[in-house]
Write a protein that holds these residues in place. Structure first.
Motif, PDB file in Angstrom:
ATOM      1  N   VAL A 178       8.121 -17.607   4.434  1.00  0.00           N
ATOM      2  CA  VAL A 178       7.933 -17.275   3.240  1.00  0.00           C
ATOM      3  C   VAL A 178       6.520 -17.013   2.799  1.00  0.00           C
ATOM      4  O   VAL A 178       6.144 -15.845   2.397  1.00  0.00           O
ATOM      5  CB  VAL A 178       8.549 -18.169   2.272  1.00  0.00           C
ATOM      6  N   ILE A 179       5.667 -18.207   2.926  1.00  0.00           N
ATOM      7  CA  ILE A 179       4.380 -17.718   2.344  1.00  0.00           C
ATOM      8  C   ILE A 179       3.435 -16.789   3.561  1.00  0.00           C
ATOM      9  O   ILE A 179       3.791 -16.872   4.767  1.00  0.00           O
ATOM     10  CB  ILE A 179       3.571 -19.136   2.387  1.00  0.00           C
ATOM     11  N   ASP A 180       2.604 -15.717   2.883  1.00  0.00           N
ATOM     12  CA  ASP A 180       1.931 -14.892   3.860  1.00  0.00           C
ATOM     13  C   ASP A 180       0.548 -14.613   3.325  1.00  0.00           C
ATOM     14  O   ASP A 180       0.332 -14.810   2.239  1.00  0.00           O
ATOM     15  CB  ASP A 180       2.698 -13.729   4.141  1.00  0.00           C
TER      16      ASP A 180
ATOM     17  N   SER B 237      19.060 -12.265  -3.266  1.00  0.00           N
ATOM     18  CA  SER B 237      17.803 -12.178  -3.709  1.00  0.00           C
ATOM     19  C   SER B 237      17.057 -13.462  -3.065  1.00  0.00           C
ATOM     20  O   SER B 237      17.317 -14.593  -3.543  1.00  0.00           O
ATOM     21  CB  SER B 237      17.538 -12.367  -5.487  1.00  0.00           C
ATOM     22  N   ASP B 238      16.324 -13.501  -2.303  1.00  0.00           N
ATOM     23  CA  ASP B 238      15.406 -14.461  -1.482  1.00  0.00           C
ATOM     24  C   ASP B 238      14.085 -14.802  -2.369  1.00  0.00           C
ATOM     25  O   ASP B 238      13.723 -13.905  -3.076  1.00  0.00           O
ATOM     26  CB  ASP B 238      15.389 -14.227  -0.071  1.00  0.00           C
ATOM     27  N   VAL B 239      13.928 -16.171  -2.036  1.00  0.00           N
ATOM     28  CA  VAL B 239      12.417 -16.425  -2.711  1.00  0.00           C
ATOM     29  C   VAL B 239      12.031 -17.676  -1.800  1.00  0.00           C
ATOM     30  O   VAL B 239      12.573 -18.537  -1.212  1.00  0.00           O
ATOM     31  CB  VAL B 239      12.912 -16.903  -4.084  1.00  0.00           C
ATOM     32  N   CYS B 240      10.822 -18.087  -2.236  1.00  0.00           N
ATOM     33  CA  CYS B 240      10.332 -19.494  -1.568  1.00  0.00           C
ATOM     34  C   CYS B 240      11.414 -20.605  -2.077  1.00  0.00           C
ATOM     35  O   CYS B 240      11.916 -20.697  -3.150  1.00  0.00           O
ATOM     36  CB  CYS B 240       8.846 -19.723  -2.200  1.00  0.00           C
ATOM     37  N   LYS B 241      11.463 -21.497  -0.952  1.00  0.00           N
ATOM     38  CA  LYS B 241      12.471 -22.522  -1.339  1.00  0.00           C
ATOM     39  C   LYS B 241      11.794 -23.683  -2.123  1.00  0.00           C
ATOM     40  O   LYS B 241      12.546 -24.844  -2.494  1.00  0.00           O
ATOM     41  CB  LYS B 241      13.113 -22.854   0.042  1.00  0.00           C
TER      42      LYS B 241
ATOM     43  N   THR C 151       0.726  -1.347   0.056  1.00  0.00           N
ATOM     44  CA  THR C 151      -0.110   0.039  -0.090  1.00  0.00           C
ATOM     45  C   THR C 151       0.789   1.295  -0.078  1.00  0.00           C
ATOM     46  O   THR C 151       1.011   2.104  -0.825  1.00  0.00           O
ATOM     47  CB  THR C 151      -0.863  -0.072   1.312  1.00  0.00           C
ATOM     48  N   ALA C 152       1.536   1.690   1.086  1.00  0.00           N
ATOM     49  CA  ALA C 152       2.353   3.001   1.039  1.00  0.00           C
ATOM     50  C   ALA C 152       3.548   2.804   1.054  1.00  0.00           C
ATOM     51  O   ALA C 152       4.220   1.782   1.150  1.00  0.00           O
ATOM     52  CB  ALA C 152       2.095   3.385   2.273  1.00  0.00           C
ATOM     53  N   LEU C 153       4.285   3.789   0.321  1.00  0.00           N
ATOM     54  CA  LEU C 153       5.951   3.675   0.112  1.00  0.00           C
ATOM     55  C   LEU C 153       6.308   3.981   1.461  1.00  0.00           C
ATOM     56  O   LEU C 153       6.408   4.940   1.909  1.00  0.00           O
ATOM     57  CB  LEU C 153       6.215   4.673  -0.981  1.00  0.00           C
ATOM     58  N   GLU C 154       6.867   2.784   1.813  1.00  0.00           N
ATOM     59  CA  GLU C 154       7.701   3.004   3.083  1.00  0.00           C
ATOM     60  C   GLU C 154       9.220   2.575   3.334  1.00  0.00           C
ATOM     61  O   GLU C 154       9.528   1.759   2.542  1.00  0.00           O
ATOM     62  CB  GLU C 154       7.029   2.039   4.305  1.00  0.00           C
ATOM     63  N   LEU C 155       9.906   3.375   3.738  1.00  0.00           N
ATOM     64  CA  LEU C 155      11.203   3.423   3.710  1.00  0.00           C
ATOM     65  C   LEU C 155      11.723   2.978   5.158  1.00  0.00           C
ATOM     66  O   LEU C 155      11.221   3.366   6.204  1.00  0.00           O
ATOM     67  CB  LEU C 155      11.897   4.895   3.393  1.00  0.00           C
ATOM     68  N   SER C 156      12.495   1.639   5.012  1.00  0.00           N
ATOM     69  CA  SER C 156      12.731   1.226   6.343  1.00  0.00           C
ATOM     70  C   SER C 156      13.778   1.953   7.122  1.00  0.00           C
ATOM     71  O   SER C 156      13.827   1.813   8.233  1.00  0.00           O
ATOM     72  CB  SER C 156      13.148  -0.567   6.012  1.00  0.00           C
ATOM     73  N   GLY C 157      14.585   2.891   6.209  1.00  0.00           N
ATOM     74  CA  GLY C 157      15.485   3.788   7.151  1.00  0.00           C
ATOM     75  C   GLY C 157      16.497   3.091   7.847  1.00  0.00           C
ATOM     76  O   GLY C 157      17.277   3.526   8.711  1.00  0.00           O
ATOM     77  N   GLU C 158      17.023   1.727   7.446  1.00  0.00           N
ATOM     78  CA  GLU C 158      17.756   1.053   7.965  1.00  0.00           C
ATOM     79  C   GLU C 158      18.713   0.303   7.040  1.00  0.00           C
ATOM     80  O   GLU C 158      20.020  -0.208   7.411  1.00  0.00           O
ATOM     81  CB  GLU C 158      17.563   0.025   9.046  1.00  0.00           C
ATOM     82  N   SER C 159      18.437   0.453   5.756  1.00  0.00           N
ATOM     83  CA  SER C 159      19.292  -0.192   4.866  1.00  0.00           C
ATOM     84  C   SER C 159      18.760   0.345   3.290  1.00  0.00           C
ATOM     85  O   SER C 159      17.656   1.015   3.435  1.00  0.00           O
ATOM     86  CB  SER C 159      19.018  -1.761   4.826  1.00  0.00           C
ATOM     87  N   PHE C 160      19.520  -0.228   2.147  1.00  0.00           N
ATOM     88  CA  PHE C 160      18.776   0.125   0.942  1.00  0.00           C
ATOM     89  C   PHE C 160      17.555  -0.620   0.829  1.00  0.00           C
ATOM     90  O   PHE C 160      17.152  -0.553  -0.421  1.00  0.00           O
ATOM     91  CB  PHE C 160      19.836  -0.109  -0.251  1.00  0.00           C
ATOM     92  N   ASP C 161      17.416  -1.700   1.387  1.00  0.00           N
ATOM     93  CA  ASP C 161      16.354  -2.748   1.490  1.00  0.00           C
ATOM     94  C   ASP C 161      14.941  -2.005   2.120  1.00  0.00           C
ATOM     95  O   ASP C 161      14.833  -2.178   3.336  1.00  0.00           O
ATOM     96  CB  ASP C 161      16.736  -4.021   2.412  1.00  0.00           C
ATOM     97  N   ASN C 162      14.157  -1.718   1.047  1.00  0.00           N
ATOM     98  CA  ASN C 162      12.941  -1.102   1.778  1.00  0.00           C
ATOM     99  C   ASN C 162      11.819  -2.070   1.587  1.00  0.00           C
ATOM    100  O   ASN C 162      10.544  -1.900   2.069  1.00  0.00           O
ATOM    101  CB  ASN C 162      12.433   0.218   0.962  1.00  0.00           C
ATOM    102  N   THR C 163      12.019  -3.061   0.843  1.00  0.00           N
ATOM    103  CA  THR C 163      11.115  -4.403   0.909  1.00  0.00           C
ATOM    104  C   THR C 163      10.853  -5.159   1.953  1.00  0.00           C
ATOM    105  O   THR C 163       9.830  -5.674   2.428  1.00  0.00           O
ATOM    106  CB  THR C 163      11.268  -5.614  -0.216  1.00  0.00           C
ATOM    107  N   SER C 164      12.183  -5.187   2.757  1.00  0.00           N
ATOM    108  CA  SER C 164      12.131  -5.705   4.165  1.00  0.00           C
ATOM    109  C   SER C 164      12.177  -7.349   4.020  1.00  0.00           C
ATOM    110  O   SER C 164      12.751  -8.007   4.959  1.00  0.00           O
ATOM    111  CB  SER C 164      11.149  -5.215   5.066  1.00  0.00           C
ATOM    112  N   ALA C 165      11.280  -7.882   3.487  1.00  0.00           N
ATOM    113  CA  ALA C 165      11.000  -9.195   3.746  1.00  0.00           C
ATOM    114  C   ALA C 165      10.138 -10.031   2.744  1.00  0.00           C
ATOM    115  O   ALA C 165       9.566  -9.325   2.017  1.00  0.00           O
ATOM    116  CB  ALA C 165      10.310  -9.719   5.073  1.00  0.00           C
ATOM    117  N   LEU C 166      10.340 -11.243   2.585  1.00  0.00           N
ATOM    118  CA  LEU C 166       9.167 -12.020   1.555  1.00  0.00           C
ATOM    119  C   LEU C 166       7.861 -11.800   2.245  1.00  0.00           C
ATOM    120  O   LEU C 166       7.608 -11.805   3.466  1.00  0.00           O
ATOM    121  CB  LEU C 166       9.679 -13.258   1.229  1.00  0.00           C
TER     122      LEU C 166
END
Ligand code: SF4
Ligand code: SF4
Lengths: 272, 310
Positions: A141-143, A92-96, A45-60
């Motif tokens: 992984v799955i959510d 790059s992480d993904v479902c195993k 939904t919202a563009l959220e910056l995690s503020g702790e890394s270049f990683d703003n997707t944060s998780a699968l």
């Protein structure tokens, strides 16, 4: 007691998989974007910056089927007067697509199934939204999409595989960090690559999820990492939860029998 | 260090972010469901005993209680799934590797039996069939009360999975405690003796098994002592033990003690389910419950091969 333990070998064709060689990843996120585009995965939904890394997707998650982790590590300078350096790890992480997939085992409706390619996919028209698979997956992984109730994850581009195409992420990856193919062949390639990196002095190189003897029977999507798995947010030694299921059912049967005996006992000798 | 983390961690992780997903279930739906299911199942046992030992009031009240509780748990389940037809979808297959699938079948066997025996009793029709259903409900009720231990344990949630050997016993004791407690509160004193004994016996098993679960020495048991879960579980013990003592000492003579003691034991049982639920959720939020034990396992295995190999 894992259905996948029974079902896995007989897919008839060579099992397909991903080999993600993180030593090649440049963190461009082309895989994340290609996956969203091809699979019409909605944006969060919202563009959220995690503020702790270049990683703003944060998780699968239900809306992120590939996730590029960015790990910044300090490299202490040899000379005390110099500034410390920084080292980057990207992955790059993904479902195993586990061999013994807990998500698949516990799904009460059969919505999760093993495809003819040996991958694990959710049938969206059958998923009940019970969320059991979410708590069963040892990799987190799955959510669930809360507004929808159903669960989503990487399908290894089931539709593309059927048409003889490679998954969108592998196709989009500019550095061949994500490689798709027959699992056996990928494992050989990975062994060779680790040996090559070791030779070059990259001591930390190791494979993760490649071993068919591990707690999940090996992963259909495995990785070459340059540090411990937990550094990348991966569990060091995951075990499929259904491995202990026979013990659990036995305990439950014992508890039920005890309960019945107890109920008889409280009436014993108290007949009116 | 991540701004989300208050203390630097003693183990490696990815910005302190969770590795597992938090359960999608709400506490009221799932902990409530497990409590109501246990209450219903054990009440059916009490009802069957009452029907065979000539305790008509205890019998009727336990049967109605069982039906009410199992209906409440069905409502909680449907609420969790979102739509009623999704319960039917649960029955599209029977899958032994899925405790949720097995549970759906157990419920669809138990529910009608509990319903039929209550209906027959209240309406006074088909008494023989009603009594047979009552016995069936007691047996199926034992499964309803204990399978939920497997339901929670068969997940990657550290606190639940680590407790997989004791959880069915914790829940069995707790089910007996709640059914006996409410039975003792509802039934006339003259008929309440078995209910009281069930409540006290259940409370003892619940308490001993909970201690066993909390002291197993696994890292994840920490969450059973801390935060909200810790509070709920401490309260649970106070209610359970206090109620059981009241029942054992004064339940026979005093209507008031029988009622208060019984309700207190049942409250303790409900608090236990919520506490266990919360502890599990907490164990998914901190990556240390995943990383630390697994890392120890890997390192121990590596050391073993080293000493054998070299
Ligand atoms: S990683 Fe999780 S979601 Fe993917 S197959 Fe394995 S258990 Fe299922
Ligand atoms: S949420 Fe859907 S896919 Fe997951 S276990 Fe439940 S029915 Fe199966």
């Amino acid at each position: 007691m894992s259905v996948t333990q029974l079902g896995m070998p007989s897919i008839g064709v060579p099992r397909k998989g991903f080999f993600t060689d993180t030593s090649l990843c440049i963190g461009c996120k082309a895989c994340e974007v290609a996956c969203k585009e091809w699979n019409s995965v909605p944006a969060d939904t919202a563009l959220e910056l995690s503020g702790e890394s270049f990683d703003n997707t944060s998780a699968l998650g239900a809306n992120s089927w590939r996730h590029v982790a960015f790990i910044e590590q300090k490299v202490p300078a040899a000379d005390p007067s110099a500034n410390d350096g920084v080292k980057w790890l990207m992955s790059s992480d993904v479902c195993k697509h586990c061999t013994h997939a807990a998500c698949l085992d516990v799904c009460p409706t059969g919505a999760l199934f093993r495809t003819e390619h040996g991958t694990v996919v959710v049938q969206q028209d059958i998923c009940n939204g019970c969320g059991y698979c979410v708590s069963a997956c040892p990799y987190g992984v799955i959510d669930q999409r809360p507004e929808d109730g159903r669960v989503f994850k990487c399908t290894m581009c089931y539709d593309r595989l059927g048409a003889g195409e490679e998954p969108a992420c592998a196709k989009a990856c500019p550095t061949k960090s994500i490689q798709y193919g027959e699992l056996d062949e990928l494992r050989e390639r990975a062994d060779a690559r680790v040996a090559e990196l070791h030779e070059r002095g990259e001591e930390g190189a190791r494979l993760y999820g490649h071993n068919p003897e591990d707690g999940v029977g090996g992963d259909g999507a495995f990785f070459l990492l340059l540090d411990e798995p937990e550094t990348y947010g991966l569990p060091p030694d995951p075990v499929v939860t259904t491995k202990d299921l026979p013990v659990m059912w036995k305990r439950a049967a014992g508890a039920a029998a005890g309960l019945l005996l107890g109920a008889v006992a409280v009436f014993w000798g108290a007949k009116n | 260090m991540s701004p989300r983390r208050k203390h630097p961690e003693e183990f490696t992780s990815y910005y302190g972010r969770p590795i597992l997903k938090k359960p999608t279930w709400s506490a009221v739906d799932i902990a409530g469901y497990i409590f109501a299911g246990g209450l219903a199942g054990a009440s059916s046992m009490l009802a069957a005993g009452a029907q065979h030992s000539g305790r008509p009031s205890l019998e009727r009240r336990s049967k109605v209680l069982a039906l009410t509780a199992i209906s409440a748990s069905a409502v909680a389940l449907v609420h969790d799934l979102g739509r009623p037809e999704r319960f039917l979808n649960m029955l599209r297959m029977a899958k032994p590797t899925s405790p949720m699938s097995m549970g759906s079948w157990i419920l669809s066997i138990y529910g009608p039996l509990a319903g039929a025996s209550a209906a027959s009793n209240v309406l006074g029709i088909l008494p023989r069939a009603g009594r047979a259903c009552g016995v069936g409900a007691a047996v199926a009720g034992a499964a309803v009360a204990t399978y939920t231990g497997v339901l929670l344990a068969d997940t990657a949630v550290p606190t639940w999975h680590d407790a997989h050997e004791v959880l069915p016993f914790v829940f069995a004791g707790s089910a007996a405690a709640s059914a006996g407690g409410i039975g003792a509160a509802l039934a006339p004193l003259a008929e309440a003796a078995p209910a009281r004994r069930m409540a006290v016996g259940g409370a003892v098993v619940e308490t001993l098994m909970s201690f066993k679960m909390e002291r197993s020495g696994q890292l994840s048991t920490e969450t059973l002592h801390q935060g909200r879960a810790g509070t709920l579980l401490r309260l649970s013990k106070a209610f359970t033990v206090g109620g059981a003592v009241a029942l054992a000492l004064g339940g026979r003579q005093s209507r008031l003690l029988s009622t208060m003691g019984g309700l207190s034991v049942a409250a303790g049982s409900a608090l236990l389910r919520f506490g266990v639920f919360e502890a599990g959720v907490a164990s998914t939020l901190d990556p240390k419950y995943v990383v630390v034990p697994q890392r120890q396992r890997v390192d121990a295995a590596a050391q073993k091969t080293d000493s054998v190999g070299v």
